[in-house]
Structure formats: C-alpha cells, structure tokens
Enzyme design. Structure first.
Site, short mmCIF file in Angstrom:
data_model
loop_
_atom_site.label_atom_id
_atom_site.label_comp_id
_atom_site.label_asym_id
_atom_site.label_seq_id
_atom_site.Cartn_x
_atom_site.Cartn_y
_atom_site.Cartn_z
CG ASN A 1 0.43 2.15 3.64
OD1 ASN A 1 -0.64 2.23 3.03
ND2 ASN A 1 1.56 2.67 3.21
N GLY A 2 -0.56 -1.23 6.56
CA GLY A 2 -0.28 -2.07 7.73
C GLY A 2 -1.44 -2.99 8.04
CD GLU B 1 9.95 -12.10 -7.63
OE1 GLU B 1 9.72 -11.45 -6.62
OE2 GLU B 1 11.01 -11.98 -8.29
CE LYS C 1 13.77 -11.70 -9.22
NZ LYS C 1 14.29 -11.30 -8.01
CG HIS D 1 18.23 -37.52 -3.02
ND1 HIS D 1 18.42 -38.82 -2.64
CD2 HIS D 1 19.46 -36.95 -3.06
CE1 HIS D 1 19.72 -39.03 -2.44
NE2 HIS D 1 20.37 -37.91 -2.70
CE LYS E 1 11.67 -3.11 -5.34
NZ LYS E 1 12.37 -4.20 -6.02
CB CYS F 1 -0.88 0.02 1.24
SG CYS F 1 -1.81 -1.46 1.52
CD1 TRP G 1 -0.33 -5.99 -3.20
CD2 TRP G 1 -0.33 -6.71 -1.09
NE1 TRP G 1 0.16 -7.27 -3.19
CE2 TRP G 1 0.18 -7.74 -1.91
CE3 TRP G 1 -0.42 -6.95 0.29
CZ2 TRP G 1 0.59 -8.97 -1.42
CZ3 TRP G 1 -0.03 -8.18 0.79
CH2 TRP G 1 0.48 -9.17 -0.07
CD GLU H 1 16.97 -13.43 -6.83
OE1 GLU H 1 16.42 -13.95 -5.83
OE2 GLU H 1 16.61 -12.36 -7.30
NE ARG I 1 4.86 1.48 -0.93
CZ ARG I 1 5.66 1.54 0.11
NH1 ARG I 1 6.83 2.13 0.01
NH2 ARG I 1 5.31 1.02 1.27
C1 G6P Z 1 9.13 -8.56 -1.50
C2 G6P Z 1 9.76 -8.09 -2.80
C3 G6P Z 1 11.05 -8.86 -3.03
C4 G6P Z 1 11.98 -8.71 -1.85
C5 G6P Z 1 11.31 -9.10 -0.53
C6 G6P Z 1 12.16 -8.68 0.66
O1 G6P Z 1 8.71 -9.87 -1.61
O2 G6P Z 1 8.87 -8.29 -3.88
O3 G6P Z 1 11.69 -8.36 -4.20
O4 G6P Z 1 13.10 -9.50 -2.03
O5 G6P Z 1 10.05 -8.42 -0.41
O6 G6P Z 1 12.23 -7.28 0.68
P1 G6P Z 1 13.42 -6.45 1.31
O7 G6P Z 1 13.01 -5.01 1.05
O8 G6P Z 1 13.44 -6.75 2.78
O9 G6P Z 1 14.66 -6.81 0.63
#
Ligand code: G6P
Length: 607
Positions: A98-99, A488, A485, A504, A602, A2, A74, A481, A27
C-alpha cells in the site's frame, strides 16, 4: 484504498485471507490477489474486479496453504488489471504494498540492468525485485526487506513472503498503516484491524520505520535502525459484528441511521451540569485554549466540509480568526503562521496521506499546538497530536462518509464552544449551545423519520445529469457536503454554491431541467436566501427546500420538506441528514454501487 492481509499459521488459512480482503472491501479497490507459500514454491491467483471473483478463482484452482499474503489494489500506477494486481512476484519472492514508491523509475532501471524482468506497470514490482536481489546476495528475508526499504522513497506498508523461508511473513511500514495481530499458534499482519477481527482482538500498531517478522509462533519487531523493539499490545474494542450490515441493504443506510447513537456516544462523558469538560481535549487543554489566538483547520473531502462549518462557529462564538483549508493545498503553499495559532486536523481515518503530511509539516512552523478530531484512536494523526477529540462514530464502512461527518461536527462544536468560553462567550449563549448538542440525537432521529418522503423526492433526480445545492453561512458547507454525497454515489454532477454567488454565474445554468436543492435554517440570512430562491424560481428551476419548521410554512415555491427547529449549533447537523438520505435514494434508484462507488477509496493513504 489498498488493503493488506498476511497470515502465518499451522492450518489452512486461504479462507481467512480471502475473508480478510472481503472485510477490507469498504476501503475501495479495483482488483485483488493472493500468494500462498507452498512446498518449495509460491502460487498466485489474481483477479480484476471484486473479491468474490478471486474467491471463485480460488475454488477453481483449489489454492490453499498455511502461509500467505493477500491484497486489494486501488490503482495508482498502471490501469486496474490482472497483471497489475498484487501480489507481485520475483522468483520465489512475493510482495503486497500500500502506498506509493516515488523513486520507482530509478529503481526499475537499475533492477532491469541487473536482469530482472518486469511484468506490470506498478511501482510495487520494484520492491519484489529489490527484496529478491538482496536475498540473492545472501541475506535472509528479514535482512533483505530491511535493506530494500532503506532504498525506498515515498510511503509504504508491505508484506513479503519467500519460498526460501516458508512460514515467514515480513512486514514494514512508513507513511501507511500496518498492524500485527496476535493469535494462538498463528500470527497476522493487516493494513486495518477490520481484516482480522474474526481472528483476534489483540493488535500491535507498528510505528514509522518498523519492520516485523511473523511465524506461526513468533512475532519480532525491529525499529528503523534495525534494533529489536517491543511495542504495546492493544485490545481492540471493535467487535466483528460492528462491521455487519444487519438488516440494512447498504452500509451507508445503516450508518445514516446510526447517527443518533453515534452523536450520543460522541457527547457521552463530555458534558456535565451543562458544561463541557475542558480536560476531554487533553491535560494541557485549559492553558492551550487560553493561549489560542487563531486556528488553522486542515482536512480533506468530507472532513474538510466539517472544518468549513467549524470555521463559522469558531469566528462567531469565540471571535478567534480561523481558516479551513484542503490539506493537499496547504502542504505545498508555504503557510505563514502567527504566534498562538492552533493547528487542527480533522480526519475520519487518521491516515489520509495529505492530512498527515500537513500535520508533519506543521512541526516546522511555530504553531501553539496540534489538535486532532478523529475517529480512529490508534491512527497516525492522533498519535502525532497533542490535543485530541475523538469522534465515536464506530467503524464507517460506506465510502461516502455520513456518521463520521455528523460526529465530527459535534466534536468541533464542543471545541468551538470551549474555545469561546475561554474567551468570554456570553454564558447564556454558551449554555444554549450545549443544550442544542444534548438535544441533537433526538432531533436527528426525527429527521430520519422523514425517510419515505425523501425517497419520493429522490425519484425526481434519477434522470437528471446535474444538480445545484445552495446554502448560506454554516449551511454553505452543508450544501457542499450534500453535493459531494450526490456526486460520489449517484454519479450525477452536483455543485454547491453559497447562495449569494448564484447570480455571479451558476444562475445561467438554471432552467426547468435543473434541480436546485436548498438548505434553509431560520437564521439571520433567511431573507437573503429566500430572495436567492426567488431568482431560481423565476427561471423555472425546480426547487427542493429543506427548511426549519419555523420557515417552511411560509414557503410556497417548490418541494418543501420540514425539519425540526434548530439553533446555530444543531442546524448544520440536522440539515445534513436529509441530504445524505437524498443522495442515498437517488443512487439506489440509479442502481449504482452505493457502498463502493467507482474509482473512490475510503481511506486515501497515497498522495
Ligand atoms: C476519502 C473518503 C472521504 C473522506 C476523505 C478524507 O476521499 O472517501 O469520505 O472524507 O477521504 O478522509 P479522512 O479519513 O481524512 O476523513
């Protein structure tokens, strides 16, 4: 997650509120809304979907005014929909939030018994009614917000207006960020500086429990006890065009291409004469590193993957036991902490709720000290840590993290090498590690030049439903990672495995329809990885191998892409870049929303 914008001015600011929301789109959100205080009432527009839908509604309705609050939501409580979108309203009072309010059910029952009617499923609506109920008891807006937040459990950043006090916006924060912006004849509130960069560079970062009241010509802050306080005014170094996409079709692609510069910036001023300057971690760093007996790394998402790479480095180079753990698990499992343990958080935003909660919890354990690797200097995580190593990636807008990750790896390498030096690492190995870092920006630029080849590889993934990623050692988290990606942003189901685990279980999935991506450095595990890839090939799996130039030539199976020769520090960073590009191109070819993938945010400021 948010976003909040609030403005009090002497001119019509509707377009600035909406532009502020647009700047917060990165975000992640699912609906948006605005409330303006006008005449003796408030007027609201809300839309499910994008900020441009809200903008269209504003044009239709002609909504405008001098004072208002705006929000991108969000969903946490209640589906994404217009009626759950913020701002929420109670009579002449309106709130954005937010929160998460954890005691919302109890408050809702009480307020319903008092006669308040709820029109949404959100936890936020209780705040609107609570503030309204305090105003009805005779309190002004500031006092009503102070009384209301005293009853909230959970995390919040809020902005509140009331038609009883036109021109006033009251904000409050606890566990979620809120900043005040100072203008000429107008004042602002926002959850993130990016919303306000076109309007001001002067910001106040509110502290936990602060309540702020703005008018067009006044800004007053009160601490959690209600005492007036002064907070430092800071000048932001971000420019409004730092968040401009430029000629790139997506922020993600721009940010992938910014990596050579971001890595160079992260190294700048931190190495002199082939030595890392220990003081870059903080004044006490020399002593604290000498006393460090073990390291606990805590993070979420991509930052967690950076932590997993660092774990290998810290154990291999420094010989110090190290664990890396997801913050949401750590915070609920009663961790046992030995004397001399350094607590290390990694976070791009510095506001991730679980990481922050873990950091707070660490204060109840006998840790040696807390260290943060972070990209936002004013963030909560940085402020609560004794040692800090900033990544200098600049603002990252694409939800899928790229340059934040590679700069985290660089910062963590600086830390691991320094810790290792303090514990007697062989000077030649130390110097080699430092040298690898210095060469890294150029090598990453070399990998970026492979973009057209990677785009061609991506075509093979477009029709796939699944993909496997394999790696060993530091390249296992790199594979994780890469899989993250891909899932996501392209919504293809991707899993990463330590290549030794293949037989396994996941080998059962391998057939001619299963693309298998492997990252293959020239390291001690090379022969073992080659055998694992033979196992895939023997079952008809399609191999896509990103290999160090020393080993690529010997590979006769699958599609092989050659990466620059790299040592133990540089290799994981170098191997990450083609995986980012692969995910990007697959997503573009599949036509997904690359920068704002569905359901993701984000900065995850709720638990
Ligand atoms: C969200 C974002 C990710 C990020 C994660 C941790 O899931 O979409 O890209 O890695 O939060 O966020 P931070 O700001 O703590 O790295």
């Amino acid at each position: 997650m948010c976003g909040i914008v609030g403005i009090s001015a002497q001119r019509n600011i509707i377009q600035h509120l909406i532009a502020g929301l647009a700047a917060l789109e990165y975000r992640g959100y699912d609906s948006a809304g605005v409330v303006m205080v006008a005449g003796d009432g408030i007027a609201r527009i809300r839309a499910k979907g994008k900020v441009r839908d809200l903008q269209a509604l504003q044009r239709e309705t002609g909504l405008d005014g001098h004072c208002g609050i705006a929000h991108t939501r969000w969903a946490t409580h209640g589906v994404p929909s217009e009626h759950n979108a913020h701002p929420h309203v109670s009579g002449p009072t309106s709130v954005v939030h937010n929160g998460i309010i954890e005691n919302h059910a109890v408050l809702r029952a009480r307020l319903q018994a008092e006669g308040f009617e709820f029109t949404s499923e959100t936890d936020t609506e209780v705040i609107a009614h609570l503030v309204e109920s305090h105003q009805r008891q005779g309190k002004d807006l500031l006092a009503a917000v102070q009384a209301a937040v005293a009853e909230l459990h959970g995390a919040y950043a809020i902005a509140v207006v009331s038609a009883r006090e036109p021109g006033v916006v009251v904000g409050a924060r606890y566990g979620a960020p809120l900043i005040a912006g100072l203008g000429e004849g107008e004042q602002y509130l926002a959850s993130d500086v990016h919303a306000l960069l076109p309007l001001t560079r002067r910001f106040i970062y509110l502290e936990e429990g602060d309540v702020v009241k703005i008018g067009h010509d006044a800004l007053d802050i009160f601490d959690a006890e209600g005492r007036p306080v002064r907070r430092e005014i800071r000048e932001s170094h971000f420019s409004a065009d730092a968040v401009d996409r430029g000629e790139y079709p997506h922020y993600m692609l721009k940010e992938i291409h910014e990596q050579p510069q971001a890595i160079a910036d992260t190294l700048e001023g931190r190495i002199a004469g082939g030595r890392i300057l220990t003081q870059i971690l903080g004044v006490e760093a020399e002593r604290l590193l000498a006393e460090t007996q073990s390291v606990h790394i805590i993070a979420c998402g991509t930052s967690y993957h950076a932590g997993l790479v660092a774990r290998y480095w810290i154990e291999q180079l420094a010989g110090v036991p190290c664990t890396a753990e997801i913050a949401s698990e750590y915070r609920y499992r009663n961790p046992v902490v030995r004397e001399g343990t350094l607590f290390l958080t990694i976070s791009q935003s510095g506001e991730t709720a679980d990481t922050l909660a873990a950091l707070k919890l660490s204060r109840q354990r006998p840790y040696l000290c807390r260290m943060a690797v972070c990209n936002v200097p004013e963030s909560s995580i940085v402020r609560e840590s004794e040692l800090v190593l900033m990544t200098r990636a600049g603002p990252e807008i694409g939800v899928a993290s790229t340059k934040a990750f590679s700069t985290q790896l660089v910062a963590l390498a600086l830390f691991a090498l320094e810790l290792a030096r303090a514990r007697g690492l062989d000077p030649a190995r130390y110097s080699d590690g430092v040298r690898q870092l210095e060469l890294l920006p150029g090598q990453v630029a070399q990998v970026l030049a492979l973009d057209p080849q990677i785009r061609r590889l991506a075509e093979a993934f477009v029709q796939k439903q699944h993909a496997l990623f394999l790696g060993r050692g530091t390249h296992w988290p790199v594979a994780m990672e890469g899989a993250l990606k891909l899932k996501e942003i392209s919504y293809i189901h991707a899993e990463a495995y330590a290549a030794g685990e293949l037989k396994h279980g996941p080998l059962a999935l391998v057939d001619a329809d299963m693309p298998v991506v492997a990252v293959m450095p020239n390291d001690a595990l090379l022969d073992k990885l080659k055998s694992n890839l033979e196992e895939v090939s023997a079952r008809g799996g399609q191999l896509y191998v990103f290999a160090d130039e020393d080993v690529a030539t010997g590979m006769d199976k699958g599609h092989v892409l050659t990466l620059p020769r790299a040592g133990e520090i540089a290799a994981p960073v170098i191997s990450t870049v083609p995986l980012q590009l692969l995910a990007y191109h697959v997503a573009v070819l599949r036509g997904t929303d690359v920068d704002q993938p569905r359901n993701l945010a984000k900065s995850v400021t709720v638990e």
